[in-house]
Design a protein around this motif. Sequence first.
Motif, PDB file in Angstrom:
ATOM      1  N   ALA A 554       0.750  -1.592  -0.265  1.00  0.00           N
ATOM      2  CA  ALA A 554      -0.068  -0.343  -0.310  1.00  0.00           C
ATOM      3  C   ALA A 554       0.660   1.307  -0.021  1.00  0.00           C
ATOM      4  CB  ALA A 554      -0.619   0.188   1.222  1.00  0.00           C
ATOM      5  N   GLN A 555       2.539   1.064   0.803  1.00  0.00           N
ATOM      6  CA  GLN A 555       2.933   2.627   0.963  1.00  0.00           C
ATOM      7  C   GLN A 555       3.335   2.734  -0.292  1.00  0.00           C
ATOM      8  OE1 GLN A 555       3.732   4.559   3.122  1.00  0.00           O
ATOM      9  NE2 GLN A 555       4.927   5.594   1.739  1.00  0.00           N
ATOM     10  N   LEU A 557       2.477   1.883  -3.502  1.00  0.00           N
ATOM     11  CA  LEU A 557       1.558   2.107  -4.339  1.00  0.00           C
ATOM     12  C   LEU A 557       0.996   3.660  -4.304  1.00  0.00           C
ATOM     13  CD1 LEU A 557      -1.132  -0.168  -3.831  1.00  0.00           C
ATOM     14  CD2 LEU A 557       0.380  -0.280  -6.070  1.00  0.00           C
ATOM     15  N   SER A 558       1.949   4.248  -3.444  1.00  0.00           N
ATOM     16  CA  SER A 558       1.331   5.810  -3.302  1.00  0.00           C
ATOM     17  C   SER A 558       2.609   6.390  -3.445  1.00  0.00           C
ATOM     18  CB  SER A 558       1.307   6.337  -1.482  1.00  0.00           C
ATOM     19  OG  SER A 558       2.768   5.763  -0.715  1.00  0.00           O
ATOM     20  N   GLU A 559       4.442   5.571  -3.834  1.00  0.00           N
ATOM     21  CA  GLU A 559       5.362   6.215  -4.375  1.00  0.00           C
ATOM     22  C   GLU A 559       5.498   6.094  -5.477  1.00  0.00           C
ATOM     23  OE1 GLU A 559       8.051   3.421  -2.088  1.00  0.00           O
ATOM     24  OE2 GLU A 559       7.311   4.397  -0.418  1.00  0.00           O
ATOM     25  N   ASP A 560       6.633   6.953  -5.870  1.00  0.00           N
ATOM     26  CA  ASP A 560       7.052   7.306  -7.730  1.00  0.00           C
ATOM     27  C   ASP A 560       7.770   5.972  -7.521  1.00  0.00           C
ATOM     28  OD1 ASP A 560       6.643   7.777  -9.836  1.00  0.00           O
ATOM     29  OD2 ASP A 560       8.078   9.980  -9.676  1.00  0.00           O
ATOM     30  N   GLU A 569      -1.153  -1.925 -10.990  1.00  0.00           N
ATOM     31  CA  GLU A 569      -1.317  -1.544 -10.069  1.00  0.00           C
ATOM     32  C   GLU A 569      -2.840  -1.564  -9.488  1.00  0.00           C
ATOM     33  OE1 GLU A 569       0.147   2.723  -8.987  1.00  0.00           O
ATOM     34  OE2 GLU A 569       0.684   2.464 -11.758  1.00  0.00           O
ATOM     35  N   ARG A 573      -3.889  -2.717  -5.670  1.00  0.00           N
ATOM     36  CA  ARG A 573      -4.766  -1.570  -4.831  1.00  0.00           C
ATOM     37  C   ARG A 573      -6.418  -2.864  -4.538  1.00  0.00           C
ATOM     38  NH1 ARG A 573      -3.390   2.996  -5.171  1.00  0.00           N
ATOM     39  NH2 ARG A 573      -2.545   3.180  -6.953  1.00  0.00           N
ATOM     40  N   THR A 576      -4.352  -4.921  -1.270  1.00  0.00           N
ATOM     41  CA  THR A 576      -4.323  -4.053  -0.289  1.00  0.00           C
ATOM     42  C   THR A 576      -5.237  -3.533   0.687  1.00  0.00           C
ATOM     43  OG1 THR A 576      -4.312  -1.895  -2.018  1.00  0.00           O
ATOM     44  CG2 THR A 576      -1.835  -2.966  -1.584  1.00  0.00           C
ATOM     45  N   GLU A 577      -6.364  -3.610  -0.295  1.00  0.00           N
ATOM     46  CA  GLU A 577      -8.066  -2.733   0.595  1.00  0.00           C
ATOM     47  C   GLU A 577      -8.680  -4.129   0.852  1.00  0.00           C
ATOM     48  OE1 GLU A 577      -9.551  -0.421  -2.784  1.00  0.00           O
ATOM     49  OE2 GLU A 577      -8.077   1.199  -2.585  1.00  0.00           O
TER      50      GLU A 577
END
Length: 610
Positions: A554-555, A557-560, A569, A573, A576-577
Amino acid sequence: MCGISGWIDFQRDLTREQPTIDAMCATMSCRGPDAGGTWVRTHAALGHRRLAIIDLPGGTQPMQAETPDGAVAIVYSGEAYNYDELRAELRRRGHRFDTDSDTEVVLHGYLEWGAQVAEHLNGMFAFAVWDAREDRLLLIRDRMGIKPLYYYPTEHGVLFGSEPKAILANPLAEKVVDADGLRELFAMVKTPRQAVWAGMREVEPGTVLTADRTGLHEHTYWRLQANQHTDDQDGSVAHVRELLDDIVSRQLISDVPRCVLLSGGLDSSAITALAGRQLAASGEQLRSFAVDFLGQTENFVPDPMRATPDGPYVRDVAEHVGSAHSDIVLDPDALADPEVRRAAVAARDFPMGLGDMDQSLYLLFKAIREHSTVALSGESADEVFGGYKWFHDPQVQRADTFPWLAAVQEQGAHSSVLSPEVASALDLESYVADSYRTARSAVPELPGESDFERRMRVICYLHLTRFVRILLDRKDRMSMAVGLEVRVPFCDHRLVEYAFNAPWSLKTFDGREKSLLRRATADTLPRSVVDRVKSPYPSTQDPKYVAALQSQVAQLLSEDNPALSLLDEQTLRSQTEADTAQLDPAARYAFERALDMSVWFDQHQPAVKL
């Protein structure tokens, strides 16, 4: 055990390139923490990092011999278990020795027999010889591919190293991964010579690669052959035991502390029992180590691959053999530690996605290294004697693909994490099919075999020439990352040749897997282990580990991170949910692949060209 590297260039003056040569050599420091050195001449540079095992003061490398026509220099990684006999033979032929090291024996063996020295060696090895008399480099690898060796052709020569990282430290090597490289990462077929990085190749096991001014030339000095097996059941069992006694005796030779890896399965238990007997005869107690997970035995749940936990069987063997035993117990926090993952991916050079099975092996070896420098392993017995469950599955036996892939598909545990666009571009299905056809066409034939025996010979051959190399590479990288030498008795080529040619009916004469090995070693083992069903290398079942993976992805997926451009993705995602308790093995596999890929991109920053 060591790390080697080098650079041959027939146009460039390499005496001016010392910083680059040093940088290549430095990447191998984990493989050789005890010493390092380089040997540089105008067109040849050799680098070596040493893990001292035999002749601690005298085995310094690079090692050279002066001849009337020029110098011959060697950098060597591995062990020649028959070096005492070879040294005696070479002395009879007039050679004189200044050390007690096996490296000097191999060097003089080259002076005597040239490239054919490989055929005289019993052991695991990867070495390079620069022969100034003929201006040529020889790269030589052991028969089973126990020790790794890579090369990268350049315009006027070649780069080489025990691991890709040594080659990538040279500016001539581009950090590019093309479509075939990505296919190799995700197909699990171990294509010969394929090294993932574009332009880089792996020296094939049982092969001599020569580089001279005319280019690169390859010669195979050993491959599996199909021969008639003439021993009956009792004779076959007796010969397997005779070979194992000799192999274990040879592989216990060391000038540093030794131990065995013990899982409580037939393979590692057999090695433990045989080693324990031999050391006890000289008044020495064997040390054994096992990996375990916090609460695994108490909370174990059988799954399609593992019917029982290892712990109780490990204790039975340790008590039966009388070894000084230690359990390395790992908790989910240690397994999920991002720094441990980074260390494991760095060790392998590739993002293989095996997750906790890589991390736990790394942590196990790291803990063992505090006590021992050499460990004997039961690795490869399943490939040699037919131990995996899928060997015995009629559907897998009939499948028109690699057996281990057919088994995974049957269990429904495999899922691609690639984005639909990347998956379409790579077309892994066609890649695997082409690879399978090529691999099957190389299987030697034995006239008169039944269709079923022929099919089982194909399956055995594919495991011994493809699947086992994946595991041997993993074992080597994780152990050498912490300076631990792991030896694999079941990969002795004499045993491999003998077992390969034993008919499948003989490999399964008691109606079970690994009949020859079980009967050959039953007298040394507790009954519980003799009767135990095959269980693969353990994996944690702790839900806290999966929860940690879910949070880390999850972390991510929030990064570049550039790895995300290759990954699915949307699916990641949604996983992860989801409720952690509801995630299936495919989701866990996807998490592992995604995290490994992200670390790999951070560490190497590869340019991907589809």
